[in-house]
Design a protein around this motif. Structure first.
Motif, PDB file in Angstrom:
ATOM      1  N   SER A 172      -7.241   0.987   6.256  1.00 48.40           N
ATOM      2  CA  SER A 172      -7.982   1.091   5.003  1.00 48.40           C
ATOM      3  C   SER A 172      -7.931   2.524   4.468  1.00 48.40           C
ATOM      4  O   SER A 172      -8.089   2.763   3.283  1.00 48.40           O
ATOM      5  CB  SER A 172      -9.433   0.685   5.276  1.00 48.40           C
TER       6      SER A 172
ATOM      7  N   LYS B 235      -4.974  -4.548  -4.796  1.00 43.98           N
ATOM      8  CA  LYS B 235      -4.911  -3.081  -4.629  1.00 43.98           C
ATOM      9  C   LYS B 235      -3.599  -2.608  -5.280  1.00 43.98           C
ATOM     10  O   LYS B 235      -3.439  -2.771  -6.481  1.00 43.98           O
ATOM     11  CB  LYS B 235      -5.049  -2.719  -3.153  1.00 43.98           C
TER      12      LYS B 235
ATOM     13  N   HIS C 278      -9.840  -0.824   9.309  1.00 43.76           N
ATOM     14  CA  HIS C 278     -10.780  -1.566   8.472  1.00 43.76           C
ATOM     15  C   HIS C 278     -11.863  -2.174   9.359  1.00 43.76           C
ATOM     16  O   HIS C 278     -11.650  -2.398  10.550  1.00 43.76           O
ATOM     17  CB  HIS C 278     -10.033  -2.665   7.713  1.00 43.76           C
TER      18      HIS C 278
ATOM     19  N   ARG D 197     -11.724   9.614   0.190  1.00 44.37           N
ATOM     20  CA  ARG D 197     -10.404   8.986   0.077  1.00 44.37           C
ATOM     21  C   ARG D 197     -10.074   8.907  -1.414  1.00 44.37           C
ATOM     22  O   ARG D 197     -10.908   8.480  -2.214  1.00 44.37           O
ATOM     23  CB  ARG D 197     -10.503   7.593   0.693  1.00 44.37           C
TER      24      ARG D 197
ATOM     25  N   SER E  46      -8.422   1.533  -3.310  1.00 44.14           N
ATOM     26  CA  SER E  46      -8.257   0.075  -3.223  1.00 44.14           C
ATOM     27  C   SER E  46      -8.353  -0.599  -4.589  1.00 44.14           C
ATOM     28  O   SER E  46      -8.406  -1.821  -4.667  1.00 44.14           O
ATOM     29  CB  SER E  46      -9.315  -0.494  -2.281  1.00 44.14           C
TER      30      SER E  46
ATOM     31  N   HIS F  12      -3.513  -2.464   1.638  1.00 45.94           N
ATOM     32  CA  HIS F  12      -3.416  -1.290   0.769  1.00 45.94           C
ATOM     33  C   HIS F  12      -2.034  -1.096   0.162  1.00 45.94           C
ATOM     34  O   HIS F  12      -1.907  -0.722  -0.997  1.00 45.94           O
ATOM     35  CB  HIS F  12      -3.856  -0.026   1.522  1.00 45.94           C
TER      36      HIS F  12
HETATM   37  N1  DSN Z   1     -12.674  -2.308   0.017  1.00 44.95           N
HETATM   38  C1  DSN Z   1     -11.496  -2.065   0.781  1.00 44.95           C
HETATM   39  C2  DSN Z   1     -11.069  -0.645   0.722  1.00 44.95           C
HETATM   40  O1  DSN Z   1     -11.628   0.088  -0.084  1.00 44.95           O
HETATM   41  O2  DSN Z   1     -10.182  -0.253   1.455  1.00 44.95           O
HETATM   42  C3  DSN Z   1     -11.692  -2.440   2.170  1.00 44.95           C
HETATM   43  O3  DSN Z   1     -12.428  -3.615   2.290  1.00 44.95           O
END
Ligand code: DSN
Length: 415
Positions: free
Chosen positions: A174, A228, A124, A359, A33, A202
């Protein structure tokens, strides 16, 4: 950045900012993100627009002296409409969750039924988790990904929608690495007369660049963060069809928020202009190629990548395949200068604070100019550090290699 005034006024704060600058320059940011913004975006954020209150909308403010502020907000709206093909845009949401709260407020009443992707399947918190306002105020029913394929099971979504008849269907995520079948979501929603809401936080940059599918023209409402893959300031916006414009605007202000952050609006405008370039398209394409290269290498090294690959900028890796938790992996990688975030995996037996996966995202490093070759190298470092997690000397040596690579690819703001 030039900090000559901060240096005089508050060297303590400056020292901390510079420590973070050094960390960003010498380490690899792979949190899906995050991204690195340009100096132009940073300069807009540091402008005198910070000094103005502007509750309301262009031409209809609750404070005097907003003629110039109106110009910046209209510029940001116009550019956002162009890059996403939107009929109406509200650029005031302060961040992703407040934007989503405003969407629900605009279209729903507390207690209304909504369909959203389950958190441990990639959704999310604001898509209906019980600890979040969304799960507390609305009656969320959660859909899942198919356990075998890791893809959203659209037949199950349809079955659930026909059975539960929600007033809204939320599509978005997310931590999900595949293209979303927006058309099918729309078809399903139309069968039951539900509103369609896409949260593209995203992938907004990839969608604006035209390398992923765009739901904006036919979904009722679309929210996104701006920081992002879109590579703007921390913030958000909501896009919708003209017929919903009034209720969306009313939900953002006065419904959810007070004064918008107009220095951030200015930075959003800058980033939307930057996103409307060939350079940005190339960055978006390369971001996906990089994620695919990283995924392929991780699979070769024996890792289980959820859904066996990726169509976007991120991968979710099940660390059970190497007998450590997501949290442990996050810490090992932090020790070698690579930031990733722990992540749940579908049907995770472990809690979100100590989940089974990590992730990993490629947008930020692509902004710095890295390509497939660097991704393969990074996968090897991830693997060898995980394999040598009890060997501090070994990790220290990898950290030096990470730093060397990092310095070869400066941040856009330090060029
Ligand atoms: N902080 C965002 C992420 O990492 O996807 C979600 O709030």
């Amino acid at each position: 950045m030039d900090y000559k005034n901060l240096e005089k006024t508050d060297p303590d704060t400056l020292a901390i900012i510079q420590k973070e600058e050094k960390r960003q320059e010498t380490e690899l940011e792979m949190i899906a993100s995050e991204n690195y913004v340009s100096s132009a975006v940073l300069e807009a954020m540091a402008s005198v627009l910070n000094n103005k209150y502007s509750e309301g909308y262009p031409g209809k403010r609750y404070y005097g002296g907003n003629q110039v502020i109106d110009e910046i907000e209209i510029l940001a709206q116009t550019r956002a409409k162009k890059i996403f093909g939107a009929e109406h845009v509200n650029v005031q949401p302060l961040s992703g969750s407040p934007a989503n709260a405003a969407v629900y407020m605009a279209f729903l009443k507390p207690g209304d039924k909504v369909l959203g992707l389950k958190l441990d399947h990639g959704g999310h918190l604001s898509h209906g988790h019980k600890v979040n306002f969304s799960g507390m105020l609305y009656d969320f029913v959660q859909y899942e990904v198919d356990e075998k394929t890791g893809y959203i099971d659209m037949d199950e979504v349809e079955k659930l929608a026909l059975k539960e008849k929600p007033k809204m269907i939320v599509a978005g995520f997310s931590a999900y690495s595949r293209e979303i079948d927006w058309e099918r979501f729309k078809e399903i929603a139309d069968k039951i007369g539900a509103y369609t809401f896409a949260d593209i936080a995203h992938t907004a940059g990839l969608i604006a660049a035209g390398v992923m599918k765009n739901p904006v023209s036919y979904f009722d409402v679309v929210s996104t963060t701006t920081h992002k893959t879109l590579r703007g300031p921390i913030g958000a916006m909501i896009m919708c069809r003209e017929e919903h414009a009034k209720k969306v605007d009313r939900a953002v202000f006065p419904g959810m928020q007070g004064g918008p952050h107009e220095h951030i609006t200015a930075a959003k405008a800058v980033s939307f202009l930057e996103a409307d370039t060939e350079d940005f398209k190339n960055y978006a394409k390369q971001t996906i190629l990089n994620a695919q290269a990283l995924s392929n290498e991780m699979i070769k090294l024996g890792y289980k990548v959820i859904s066996d690959g990726t169509d976007n900028h991120l991968i979710v890796v099940d660390m059970n395949s190497k007998s450590l938790s997501g949290k442990e992996a996050e810490v090992v990688l932090e020790n070698i200068g690579i930031s990733v975030s722990r992540s749940t995996i579908p049907n995770d037996p472990n809690p979100p604070m100590n989940p089974s996966g990590i992730r990993i995202g490629t947008a930020a490093l692509t902004t710095r100019g890295m390509q497939e070759k660097e991704m393969k190298q990074i996968a090897k470092w991830i693997d060898s550090s995980v394999g040598n997690k009890e060997n501090p000397e070994y990790l220290e040596n990898i950290k030096k290699d990470v730093e060397k690579l990092s310095k070869e690819f400066p941040l856009p703001s330090s060029k």
